[in-house]
Design a protein around this motif. Structure first.
Motif, PDB file in Angstrom:
ATOM      1  N   TYR A   1       3.696   7.912 -10.456  1.00 21.54           N
ATOM      2  CA  TYR A   1       4.471   8.590  -9.428  1.00 21.54           C
ATOM      3  C   TYR A   1       4.044   8.063  -8.067  1.00 21.54           C
ATOM      4  O   TYR A   1       3.110   8.572  -7.452  1.00 21.54           O
ATOM      5  CB  TYR A   1       4.251  10.099  -9.492  1.00 21.54           C
ATOM      6  CG  TYR A   1       4.567  10.739 -10.828  1.00 21.54           C
ATOM      7  CD1 TYR A   1       5.659  10.337 -11.598  1.00 21.54           C
ATOM      8  CD2 TYR A   1       3.779  11.769 -11.314  1.00 21.54           C
ATOM      9  CE1 TYR A   1       5.944  10.949 -12.804  1.00 21.54           C
ATOM     10  CE2 TYR A   1       4.061  12.396 -12.516  1.00 21.54           C
ATOM     11  CZ  TYR A   1       5.146  11.977 -13.261  1.00 21.54           C
ATOM     12  OH  TYR A   1       5.426  12.591 -14.452  1.00 21.54           O
ATOM     13  N   THR A   2       4.737   7.048  -7.609  1.00 26.09           N
ATOM     14  CA  THR A   2       4.403   6.430  -6.330  1.00 26.09           C
ATOM     15  C   THR A   2       5.639   5.802  -5.726  1.00 26.09           C
ATOM     16  O   THR A   2       6.582   5.447  -6.431  1.00 26.09           O
ATOM     17  CB  THR A   2       3.293   5.359  -6.498  1.00 26.09           C
ATOM     18  OG1 THR A   2       2.889   4.904  -5.210  1.00 26.09           O
ATOM     19  CG2 THR A   2       3.747   4.189  -7.334  1.00 26.09           C
ATOM     20  N   GLY A   3       5.630   5.665  -4.425  1.00 32.42           N
ATOM     21  CA  GLY A   3       6.653   4.948  -3.684  1.00 32.42           C
ATOM     22  C   GLY A   3       5.946   3.961  -2.777  1.00 32.42           C
ATOM     23  O   GLY A   3       5.573   4.299  -1.660  1.00 32.42           O
TER      24      GLY A   3
ATOM     25  N   GLY B   1       1.692 -12.325   2.267  1.00 27.76           N
ATOM     26  CA  GLY B   1       0.620 -12.788   1.406  1.00 27.76           C
ATOM     27  C   GLY B   1       0.079 -11.754   0.433  1.00 27.76           C
ATOM     28  O   GLY B   1      -0.804 -12.054  -0.364  1.00 27.76           O
ATOM     29  N   GLU B   2       0.596 -10.522   0.479  1.00 26.49           N
ATOM     30  CA  GLU B   2       0.137  -9.473  -0.432  1.00 26.49           C
ATOM     31  C   GLU B   2       1.255  -9.110  -1.399  1.00 26.49           C
ATOM     32  O   GLU B   2       2.435  -9.316  -1.118  1.00 26.49           O
ATOM     33  CB  GLU B   2      -0.313  -8.238   0.348  1.00 26.49           C
ATOM     34  CG  GLU B   2      -1.548  -8.510   1.205  1.00 26.49           C
ATOM     35  CD  GLU B   2      -2.037  -7.277   1.945  1.00 26.49           C
ATOM     36  OE1 GLU B   2      -1.459  -6.190   1.766  1.00 26.49           O
ATOM     37  OE2 GLU B   2      -3.007  -7.415   2.706  1.00 26.49           O
ATOM     38  N   VAL B   3       0.885  -8.546  -2.555  1.00 24.01           N
ATOM     39  CA  VAL B   3       1.854  -8.163  -3.580  1.00 24.01           C
ATOM     40  C   VAL B   3       2.583  -6.883  -3.197  1.00 24.01           C
ATOM     41  O   VAL B   3       3.782  -6.742  -3.389  1.00 24.01           O
ATOM     42  CB  VAL B   3       1.149  -7.990  -4.946  1.00 24.01           C
ATOM     43  CG1 VAL B   3       2.115  -7.472  -6.000  1.00 24.01           C
ATOM     44  CG2 VAL B   3       0.529  -9.297  -5.393  1.00 24.01           C
ATOM     45  N   VAL B   4       1.830  -5.918  -2.644  1.00 27.26           N
ATOM     46  CA  VAL B   4       2.382  -4.604  -2.338  1.00 27.26           C
ATOM     47  C   VAL B   4       1.590  -4.008  -1.177  1.00 27.26           C
ATOM     48  O   VAL B   4       0.437  -4.371  -0.949  1.00 27.26           O
ATOM     49  CB  VAL B   4       2.317  -3.693  -3.604  1.00 27.26           C
ATOM     50  CG1 VAL B   4       0.886  -3.379  -3.980  1.00 27.26           C
ATOM     51  CG2 VAL B   4       3.128  -2.426  -3.445  1.00 27.26           C
ATOM     52  N   GLY B   5       2.221  -3.082  -0.482  1.00 26.76           N
ATOM     53  CA  GLY B   5       1.511  -2.326   0.541  1.00 26.76           C
ATOM     54  C   GLY B   5       0.782  -1.154  -0.100  1.00 26.76           C
ATOM     55  O   GLY B   5       0.459  -1.181  -1.291  1.00 26.76           O
ATOM     56  N   SER B   6       0.561  -0.130   0.672  1.00 24.00           N
ATOM     57  CA  SER B   6      -0.117   1.071   0.166  1.00 24.00           C
ATOM     58  C   SER B   6       0.658   1.638  -1.028  1.00 24.00           C
ATOM     59  O   SER B   6       1.886   1.692  -1.017  1.00 24.00           O
ATOM     60  CB  SER B   6      -0.201   2.104   1.291  1.00 24.00           C
ATOM     61  OG  SER B   6      -0.881   3.242   0.843  1.00 24.00           O
ATOM     62  N   ILE B   7      -0.080   2.042  -2.058  1.00 27.12           N
ATOM     63  CA  ILE B   7       0.569   2.486  -3.295  1.00 27.12           C
ATOM     64  C   ILE B   7      -0.164   3.688  -3.884  1.00 27.12           C
ATOM     65  O   ILE B   7      -0.607   3.689  -5.024  1.00 27.12           O
ATOM     66  CB  ILE B   7       0.713   1.304  -4.287  1.00 27.12           C
ATOM     67  CG1 ILE B   7       1.612   1.663  -5.449  1.00 27.12           C
ATOM     68  CG2 ILE B   7      -0.644   0.773  -4.726  1.00 27.12           C
ATOM     69  CD1 ILE B   7       2.145   0.483  -6.210  1.00 27.12           C
TER      70      ILE B   7
ATOM     71  N   LEU C   1      -5.855   1.163  -3.714  1.00 29.87           N
ATOM     72  CA  LEU C   1      -5.197   1.020  -5.013  1.00 29.87           C
ATOM     73  C   LEU C   1      -4.292  -0.207  -5.067  1.00 29.87           C
ATOM     74  O   LEU C   1      -4.085  -0.775  -6.140  1.00 29.87           O
ATOM     75  CB  LEU C   1      -4.414   2.290  -5.350  1.00 29.87           C
ATOM     76  CG  LEU C   1      -5.274   3.534  -5.585  1.00 29.87           C
ATOM     77  CD1 LEU C   1      -4.395   4.768  -5.760  1.00 29.87           C
ATOM     78  CD2 LEU C   1      -6.196   3.353  -6.781  1.00 29.87           C
ATOM     79  N   SER C   2      -3.768  -0.638  -3.930  1.00 26.32           N
ATOM     80  CA  SER C   2      -2.903  -1.825  -3.914  1.00 26.32           C
ATOM     81  C   SER C   2      -3.645  -3.077  -4.383  1.00 26.32           C
ATOM     82  O   SER C   2      -3.019  -4.021  -4.880  1.00 26.32           O
ATOM     83  CB  SER C   2      -2.320  -2.053  -2.517  1.00 26.32           C
ATOM     84  OG  SER C   2      -3.322  -2.486  -1.609  1.00 26.32           O
ATOM     85  N   ARG C   3      -4.960  -3.090  -4.266  1.00 28.59           N
ATOM     86  CA  ARG C   3      -5.756  -4.261  -4.682  1.00 28.59           C
ATOM     87  C   ARG C   3      -5.709  -4.501  -6.191  1.00 28.59           C
ATOM     88  O   ARG C   3      -6.061  -5.579  -6.649  1.00 28.59           O
ATOM     89  CB  ARG C   3      -7.212  -4.087  -4.258  1.00 28.59           C
ATOM     90  CG  ARG C   3      -7.409  -4.003  -2.777  1.00 28.59           C
ATOM     91  CD  ARG C   3      -8.879  -3.821  -2.462  1.00 28.59           C
ATOM     92  NE  ARG C   3      -9.040  -3.317  -1.106  1.00 28.59           N
ATOM     93  CZ  ARG C   3     -10.130  -2.747  -0.654  1.00 28.59           C
ATOM     94  NH1 ARG C   3     -11.176  -2.596  -1.449  1.00 28.59           N
ATOM     95  NH2 ARG C   3     -10.196  -2.322   0.579  1.00 28.59           N
TER      96      ARG C   3
ATOM     97  N   GLY D   1      15.238   2.409  -2.183  1.00 30.40           N
ATOM     98  CA  GLY D   1      14.147   1.947  -1.319  1.00 30.40           C
ATOM     99  C   GLY D   1      12.814   2.073  -2.012  1.00 30.40           C
ATOM    100  O   GLY D   1      12.626   1.597  -3.125  1.00 30.40           O
ATOM    101  N   THR D   2      11.865   2.759  -1.366  1.00 25.86           N
ATOM    102  CA  THR D   2      10.523   2.883  -1.957  1.00 25.86           C
ATOM    103  C   THR D   2      10.539   3.670  -3.260  1.00 25.86           C
ATOM    104  O   THR D   2       9.609   3.566  -4.047  1.00 25.86           O
ATOM    105  CB  THR D   2       9.541   3.561  -0.979  1.00 25.86           C
ATOM    106  OG1 THR D   2       9.995   4.870  -0.690  1.00 25.86           O
ATOM    107  CG2 THR D   2       9.386   2.764   0.292  1.00 25.86           C
ATOM    108  N   GLU D   3      11.602   4.449  -3.501  1.00 18.95           N
ATOM    109  CA  GLU D   3      11.681   5.239  -4.732  1.00 18.95           C
ATOM    110  C   GLU D   3      12.377   4.506  -5.874  1.00 18.95           C
ATOM    111  O   GLU D   3      12.591   5.077  -6.949  1.00 18.95           O
ATOM    112  CB  GLU D   3      12.346   6.589  -4.472  1.00 18.95           C
ATOM    113  CG  GLU D   3      11.474   7.487  -3.624  1.00 18.95           C
ATOM    114  CD  GLU D   3      11.801   8.963  -3.765  1.00 18.95           C
ATOM    115  OE1 GLU D   3      12.207   9.379  -4.867  1.00 18.95           O
ATOM    116  OE2 GLU D   3      11.644   9.682  -2.776  1.00 18.95           O
TER     117      GLU D   3
END
Length: 192
Positions: free
Chosen positions: A68-70, A77-83, A138-140, A154-156
């Protein structure tokens, strides 16, 4: 698949079977590697509408884990932002139906309601907690990300994540264990 690591953590690799889930107990610290799917409120509402029409879901939930995340957009250069996780109880109206279809796990923050806890027991599934407020950390653990369905959300939107060593803790197991209840009892006993 579940394996016990030398450091005492359990390594979890979806898809999960009933036998895998039976090895997890409330309070177990785990590292998840492999595929997770993301879905929040809007995506769950759309999945319920599909189920009510008898239409297929955008991915096969059997043996899978929904986080359960958006996620926020990735920096260059990163896969995702804050997650970070969102409040799991908001998905409680939708969760028992997905568990009945073979979903084996969910990840969020906060408590689950009685109907979800009963469905976890009945369908041999597990609820993991992730640390709220630690979305950047957690994005790492996310190695790849792709949108599976409903990009307009969007984020959802529903996303397929590939994760490695994603940290979580078992909150509710398939045996009726509840880490929050256990923790409150232990705290009350210490205070007495």
């Amino acid at each position: 698949m579940i394996t016990l690591a030398p450091d005492g953590l359990k390594d979890v690799r979806p898809p999960l079977s009933d036998a895998d889930v039976e090895q997890l107990k409330a309070g177990d610290r785990v590292r998840i590697s492999g595929v997770l799917y993301t879905a929040r409120d809007a995506a769950h509402a759309r999945m319920r509408a599909l189920l009510e029409r008898g239409a297929p879901l955008p991915f096969d939930v059997r043996g899978q884990i929904i986080y359960y995340t958006g996620p926020s957009p990735a920096r260059p250069g990163e896969v995702v932002g804050s997650i970070g996780p969102t409040t799991a109880s908001r998905m409680d109206p939708y969760t028992p139906a997905l568990l009945a279809l073979g979903l084996k796990g969910t990840i969020g923050k906060g408590c689950r309601g009685p109907a979800v806890r009963e469905a976890l027991r009945r369908h041999k599934a597990v609820y993991f907690g992730a640390i709220g407020g630690a979305g950047a950390v957690l994005s790492r653990f996310v190695r790849a990300l792709e949108i599976v369905a409903w990009e307009d959300l969007g984020t959802e939107a529903v996303r397929r994540l590939e994760v490695e060593g994603f940290p979580a803790i078992v909150i509710n197991d398939c045996w009726g264990g509840d880490l929050y209840e256990t923790g409150m009892r232990e705290f009350a006993r210490e205070e007495a």
